[in-house]
Each structure stands twice: as structure tokens, then as C-alpha cells.
Design an enzyme around this catalytic site. Structure first.
Site, PDB file in Angstrom:
ATOM      1  N   LYS A  71       6.647-109.104 -49.666  1.00 10.56           N
ATOM      2  CA  LYS A  71       8.080-109.375 -49.736  1.00 10.56           C
ATOM      3  C   LYS A  71       8.851-108.086 -49.454  1.00 10.56           C
ATOM      4  O   LYS A  71       8.523-107.033 -49.994  1.00 10.56           O
ATOM      5  CB  LYS A  71       8.399-109.876 -51.142  1.00 10.56           C
ATOM      6  CG  LYS A  71       9.607-110.721 -51.215  1.00 10.56           C
ATOM      7  CD  LYS A  71       9.689-111.420 -52.568  1.00 10.56           C
ATOM      8  CE  LYS A  71      11.086-111.884 -52.805  1.00 10.56           C
ATOM      9  NZ  LYS A  71      11.870-111.115 -53.726  1.00 10.56           N
ATOM     10  N   MET A  93       2.384-110.996 -63.822  1.00 10.74           N
ATOM     11  CA  MET A  93       3.780-110.690 -63.469  1.00 10.74           C
ATOM     12  C   MET A  93       4.654-110.599 -64.708  1.00 10.74           C
ATOM     13  O   MET A  93       5.796-111.036 -64.698  1.00 10.74           O
ATOM     14  CB  MET A  93       4.345-111.756 -62.519  1.00 10.74           C
ATOM     15  CG  MET A  93       3.611-111.791 -61.206  1.00 10.74           C
ATOM     16  SD  MET A  93       4.171-113.111 -60.146  1.00 10.74           S
ATOM     17  CE  MET A  93       3.070-114.442 -60.566  1.00 10.74           C
ATOM     18  N   ASP A 121      -0.898-108.110 -48.417  1.00 11.39           N
ATOM     19  CA  ASP A 121       0.199-108.039 -49.386  1.00 11.39           C
ATOM     20  C   ASP A 121       0.266-106.676 -50.050  1.00 11.39           C
ATOM     21  O   ASP A 121      -0.640-105.864 -49.920  1.00 11.39           O
ATOM     22  CB  ASP A 121      -0.044-109.073 -50.495  1.00 11.39           C
ATOM     23  CG  ASP A 121       0.194-110.473 -50.001  1.00 11.39           C
ATOM     24  OD1 ASP A 121       0.862-110.624 -48.970  1.00 11.39           O
ATOM     25  OD2 ASP A 121      -0.298-111.411 -50.656  1.00 11.39           O
TER      26      ASP A 121
HETATM   27  N1  SAH Z   1      -3.523-113.336 -56.873  1.00  8.25           N
HETATM   28  C1  SAH Z   1      -3.474-112.235 -57.815  1.00  8.25           C
HETATM   29  C2  SAH Z   1      -2.258-112.280 -58.716  1.00  8.25           C
HETATM   30  C3  SAH Z   1      -0.955-112.125 -58.001  1.00  8.25           C
HETATM   31  S1  SAH Z   1       0.380-112.131 -59.109  1.00  8.25           S
HETATM   32  C4  SAH Z   1      -4.764-112.236 -58.654  1.00  8.25           C
HETATM   33  O1  SAH Z   1      -5.528-113.191 -58.580  1.00  8.25           O
HETATM   34  O2  SAH Z   1      -5.007-111.250 -59.343  1.00  8.25           O
HETATM   35  C5  SAH Z   1       0.647-110.407 -59.340  1.00  8.25           C
HETATM   36  C6  SAH Z   1       0.353-110.010 -60.756  1.00  8.25           C
HETATM   37  O3  SAH Z   1      -1.048-109.923 -60.947  1.00  8.25           O
HETATM   38  C7  SAH Z   1       0.873-108.647 -61.137  1.00  8.25           C
HETATM   39  O4  SAH Z   1       2.233-108.687 -61.475  1.00  8.25           O
HETATM   40  C8  SAH Z   1      -0.004-108.310 -62.310  1.00  8.25           C
HETATM   41  O5  SAH Z   1       0.413-108.985 -63.463  1.00  8.25           O
HETATM   42  C9  SAH Z   1      -1.322-108.909 -61.883  1.00  8.25           C
HETATM   43  N2  SAH Z   1      -2.186-107.893 -61.238  1.00  8.25           N
HETATM   44  C10 SAH Z   1      -2.740-107.966 -60.020  1.00  8.25           C
HETATM   45  N3  SAH Z   1      -3.490-106.872 -59.764  1.00  8.25           N
HETATM   46  C11 SAH Z   1      -3.412-106.084 -60.853  1.00  8.25           C
HETATM   47  C12 SAH Z   1      -3.961-104.823 -61.208  1.00  8.25           C
HETATM   48  N4  SAH Z   1      -4.753-104.149 -60.370  1.00  8.25           N
HETATM   49  N5  SAH Z   1      -3.668-104.316 -62.432  1.00  8.25           N
HETATM   50  C13 SAH Z   1      -2.879-104.997 -63.291  1.00  8.25           C
HETATM   51  N6  SAH Z   1      -2.330-106.183 -62.986  1.00  8.25           N
HETATM   52  C14 SAH Z   1      -2.588-106.729 -61.802  1.00  8.25           C
END
Ligand code: SAH
Length: 487
Positions: free
Chosen positions: A270, A384, A248
Site C-alpha cells: 500500500k 495488526m 509486500d
Molecule cells: N499474512 C501475514 C499477516 C499479515 S497482517 C501472516 O500470515 O503473518 C500484518 C500483521 O502481521 C502485522 O501487523 C503484525 O501484527 C503481524 N506480523 C507479520 N509479520 C510479523 C513479524 N515479523 N513480527 C511481528 N508481527 C508480524
């Protein structure tokens, strides 16, 4: 990449070494070990070099450097202690488009000689591109300790039976498994014990067994938030073994770089204009196709696959189609980004609970219990959230959370360029916009966020919490402190 690494075949090829001292002698020896046809030129030579010339195929030219020496050679090494002379030789070599190494002078060199771990035929070469030769040498020592000397014998044995291995394990995946077995199994142990016949017998026995039929599977793996140091050992192993990687947008380049070189990498995030349903269908079909073809499919997701990652949907699909799978959890952003921003999620005095949430700003999708979220002494972690930030602020304030509640917004958490913004809930949207925070950003709301500026240790921290409304009007709005990078 500053230097492109190559391994050259110097057997029978002429190589010039200018210099006759101890350094030149070292270079001559290693070039001879590679079978090069060595020509060494200098007004005087060490006794050892003179001795060497009696038995080894080297030509000594005992005189001051002459440009003609560069004729007809494949490579040149300048090992004199005269920097001007070295510079002149380098310039002449450059004109002739000849690769030259000036010993200990990366500026004048067009190729450099790496530090080497020699388990011939296996060779591991390490270079710091001239930036820190000592570091490269230290690394070499560590790698030396990692690999037993019998590794060379293992590689030689594999080379001896390479034809049979290819014939009896024609499929790439089976062959790879065979090599894994070779590295980890009885052949390697026997070689470590200097039992060469046992090793060869074990190898041939194993090869003579019929090949198992390939069965593909899917590994659903969380890649963590970006810093490759936060991968689990299992995730790293999966990256090393995968045939196909479906990844992704949130998977960092540094993590992907750890994957097997010949693994097929497919971006399945996406695409613009595509809806979630279409993306998901595409991913399901790709997983199935590759698994049915007998491949090891690595479904790699940012953070953890089961936290806002649609991992559940993907497993339901695999289960329904009878495709074998395993799951490797990853560090979710809510745990890792907050740790890197110095924000403890719970705290004896500030928060007894923590919630991971995602916000949908459309009324019909919003199933969150806002009055309960507005209560104090609990930590809310919004995924998000950046595009919904104004709405989030309003929802919390409307339902009674105090405008003074601290928040932290963490952008690019755990990655190079991590920025953290801390302030009060009533100014959340205004500050986020002012400082231009973008996705991926994680929002933390709650009393614990106030600890961030004090406990910050990674990346940049912008702190608006200390300033009261009045002070803020006096001071410039931006106060950044850069914490030292400990990671
Ligand atoms: N499965 C992922 C989350 C996916 S949703 C997890 O467990 O982390 C995507 C959201 O995760 C982003 O919009 C942001 O809010 C957060 N996110 C993921 N990686 C990030 C990062 N390195 N820094 C800040 N926010 C992050």
C-alpha cells in the site's frame, strides 16, 4: 558488501609475484593456469619454481625487490615473509593504482583471492572478505561435495552449442527451462557416466523438438515472517524460478535477496494515501498483465497468504480470469513469532484453544465476539494490533478478562532486532507505549504468555510480569535480558 567480487581475464596479461618460496610458487601456478604472463621476483627461488620457469612462460628476476618491477603489470601479489617489505610493496602499488594481494594479509591487500571450486568453465568463488578464511575453506569443501565434476563438462557442452540453443530457444523463459532440463535431465546423467556422445545426442534431440508456447502462471507464496530460514523449499524454488516478483512491505530483504538476480521485483504494498481497494485492483491487474505475457509471476506475501493476507481475493480474481495458479503456504506470524519468543500457543494446563484475530477499532467493522474472547485459558493472537492497543485492552477488560492476564507483544518477530515485551493486560497499552513498540508487532493475550520470559531463546525479552505493582514502583521499569541467538 566489503569486497566486490569480479572474475578477471588474465590471459596474456602481465602479473607480478614478489617472493620465491612455497607460497609464491602456489600463486605462480594458479596464475599460470589462468594464462597470465607471470613475472616472479626474489633473491632466491624454490627448485620447483626454477624447474617451472624452464617450461612455462614465466620470467624470473633473481634479485632483491625493485620498485620498477611494478611498471606495466596489471596485478601484483606480494608473497614474501617480510611484513615490512610486503607493506612497502603494497604502498607503492597503491600509489600506482595497481591492485595488490598481500598473501594472508587482508589489511595490506586491495584484492583478495577467493577459495575456489573449479568446474571449468564453471567457477564458484567464495570469500569471507578476509574475516574468516577457514570458514570460506570449509564452505568450499561442502560445495565441492555438492557438485559432481561432470558439471564442468556440462558447462563446456552447453558452451559448444550455445549458438544453437540461442537460435532454437529464442525466448528467455524457454531457454531457462532448457538449461534446467540440461542440469536435471539425461544430459547430466550421461556426463556423470562419462558417456559424452550420448550426452551430446540427448542435447541435440531435445533442441530439435519444437518449442512449446509459453503459458504464464501465478504462484501465490507465503514468505514467512522474515527469517529466510523459515521459507519452505517450494518457496525457495519459486524465488529461483520467478520472472516477476510482486511483493509486500512485510517481505524481508533477506528473503528477497534469495530471488533470481534477473527477476523483476515490483513493490506492490500500500502506498501512502491509497485505499485498500485501489491497491488490490493494482495488484490484480499486474498479476494478469504479466501472466498473460507468459511470465512466471511470484506473488510474495509476508507470513501466509491466506492469513490476513487477502490471498483469497487474489485467487478469486485469477480464477475468474482463467489464469493458472498454485499456492505455497508460508509460516504465519502467529506460529513463527510466538515460537521465536518462547510462547507455546497451546498448553495442557494454560490453554486448550488458540484464535488468530485482527482488530478493527471502528464500531461498524467490529464483528468480534468479545464476551467469548474474554474467557480465560485460551490464547488470543492479534495481528495488526499496535495502533489499536488501547482499545483492545479496554474491550477485553470491559468484557471481563482479568487485568492480571499475561500478554506478550512481539516486535520484528524472527528478524534481527526482535523484541518481546511481557506484562499484564491492565498495563498493556502503557507498557507498549513506554517501550515504543511499533509495527510489525504481534500481540498474544493469554496465560501462555507468562512462559515467554522463561522459555525465551531469541532476541531481547523485556519482562514486566514478575514484578508486582508495588515492586515496580521500586525498581526501574525496564529489565532486559538478551537471549543468545541460536538461529
Ligand atoms: N499474512 C501475514 C499477516 C499479515 S497482517 C501472516 O500470515 O503473518 C500484518 C500483521 O502481521 C502485522 O501487523 C503484525 O501484527 C503481524 N506480523 C507479520 N509479520 C510479523 C513479524 N515479523 N513480527 C511481528 N508481527 C508480524
Amino acid at each position: 558488501m566489503k569486497l566486490f567480487p569480479i572474475f578477471t581475464d588474465l590471459k596474456g596479461r602481465r602479473v607480478l609475484v614478489v617472493g620465491g618460496g612455497a607460497v609464491a610458487e602456489r600463486k605462480v601456478r594458479s596464475l599460470l593456469a589462468a594464462g597470465a604472463d607471470v613475472v616472479a621476483g626474489a633473491p632466491a627461488f624454490t627448485p620447483a619454481l626454477l624447474e617451472l620457469a624452464r617450461e612455462a612462460p614465466i620470467t624470473l628476476l633473481q634479485e632483491a625487490f625493485r620498485p620498477e618491477w611494478l611498471e606495466g603489470v596489471w596485478l601484483a601479489v606480494a608473497a614474501t615473509d617480510d611484513r615490512d617489505l610486503n607493506g612497502r610493496i603494497a604502498q607503492l602499488a597503491e600509489q600506482k593504482r595497481l591492485f595488490i594481494n598481500v598473501v594472508d594479509d587482508p589489511e595490506l591487500s586491495s584484492f583478495q583471492v577467493p577459495s575456489i571450486v573449479d568446474r571449468s568453465p564453471l567457477t564458484i568463488a567464495i570469500s569471507s572478505s578476509g574475516a574468516a578464511p577457514v570458514l570460506a575453506r570449509r564452505l568450499r569443501e561442502r560445495i565441492e561435495a555438492m557438485f559432481d565434476h561432470s558439471l564442468g563438462a556440462l558447462a563446456a557442452l552447453a558452451a559448444l552449442h550455445r549458438g544453437a540453443i540461442r537460435r532454437l530457444r529464442p525466448g528467455l523463459q524457454r531457454r531457462r527451462e532448457f538449461y534446467d532440463w540440461l542440469l536435471d535431465g539425461p544430459v547430466s546423467s550421461a556426463l556423470g557416466a562419462q558417456r559424452f556422445d550420448d550426452a551430446e545426442r540427448a542435447l541435440l534431440d531435445e533442441l530439435s523438438k519444437p518449442e512449446k508456447t509459453a503459458a504464464g502462471e501465478v504462484l501465490l507464496v507465503g514468505a514467512g515472517p522474515g527469517d529466510p530460514g523459515l521459507l519452505t523449499l517450494k518457496a525457495l524454488r519459486a524465488l529461483n524460478e520467478a520472472d516477476v516478483i510482486l511483493y509486500d512491505r512485510l517481505v524481508s530483504d533477506e528473503v528477497l535477496d534469495l530471488a533470481r538476480r534477473d527477476a523483476e521485483r515490483v513493490f506492490v504494498g500500500k502506498t501512502p494515501g491509497e485505499d485498500h481497494h485501489a491497491t488490490q485492483t493494482r495488484i490484480h491487474e499486474l498479476m494478469r498483465e504479466h501472466a498473460l505475457a507468459g511470465r512466471r509471476v511470484l506473488r510474495l506475501k509476508g507470513g501466509d497468504a491466506f492469513v490476513f493476507g487477502r490471498g483469497g481475493e487474489e485467487l478469486e480474481y485469477l480464477a475468474a480470469h482463467g489464469i493458472p495458479y498454485r499456492v505455497v503456504p508460508g509460516l504465519t506470524a502467529g506460529l513463527a513469532c510466538t515460537a521465536y519468543a518462547g510462547i507455546p500457543l497451546t498448553h495442557r494446563t494454560h490453554a486448550q484453544s488458540v484464535r488468530f484475530l485482527t482488530a478493527h477499532s471502528s464500531k461498524q467493522d467490529d464483528a468480534l465476539d468479545w464476551p467469548s474472547l474474554a474467557r480465560e485459558k485460551q490464547t488470543l493472537v492479534f495481528y495488526m494490533g499496535v495502533s489499536q492497543i488501547k482499545w483492545l485492552e479496554r474491550q477485553l477488560l470491559t468484557h471481563g478478562r482479568s487485568g492480571d492476564t499475561p500478554f506478550s507483544l512481539i516486535e520484528n518477530g524472527t528478524r534481527a532486532g526482535q523484541r518481546t515485551l511481557t506484562g499484564r493486560l491492565s498495563e498493556l497499552a502503557a507498557l507498549a507505549t513506554y517501550h515504543g513498540f511499533q509495527a510489525p508487532s504481534l500481540l498474544v493475550v493469554g496465560e501462555v504468555a507468562a512462559l515467554g520470559p522463561r522459555l525465551s531463546w531469541y532476541g531481547t525479552h523485556i519482562d514486566h510480569l514478575e514484578a508486582t505493582q508495588h515492586e515496580q514502583r521500586q525498581r526501574p521499569p525496564r529489565q532486559e535480558t538478551r537471549a543468545f541467538l541460536h538461529a
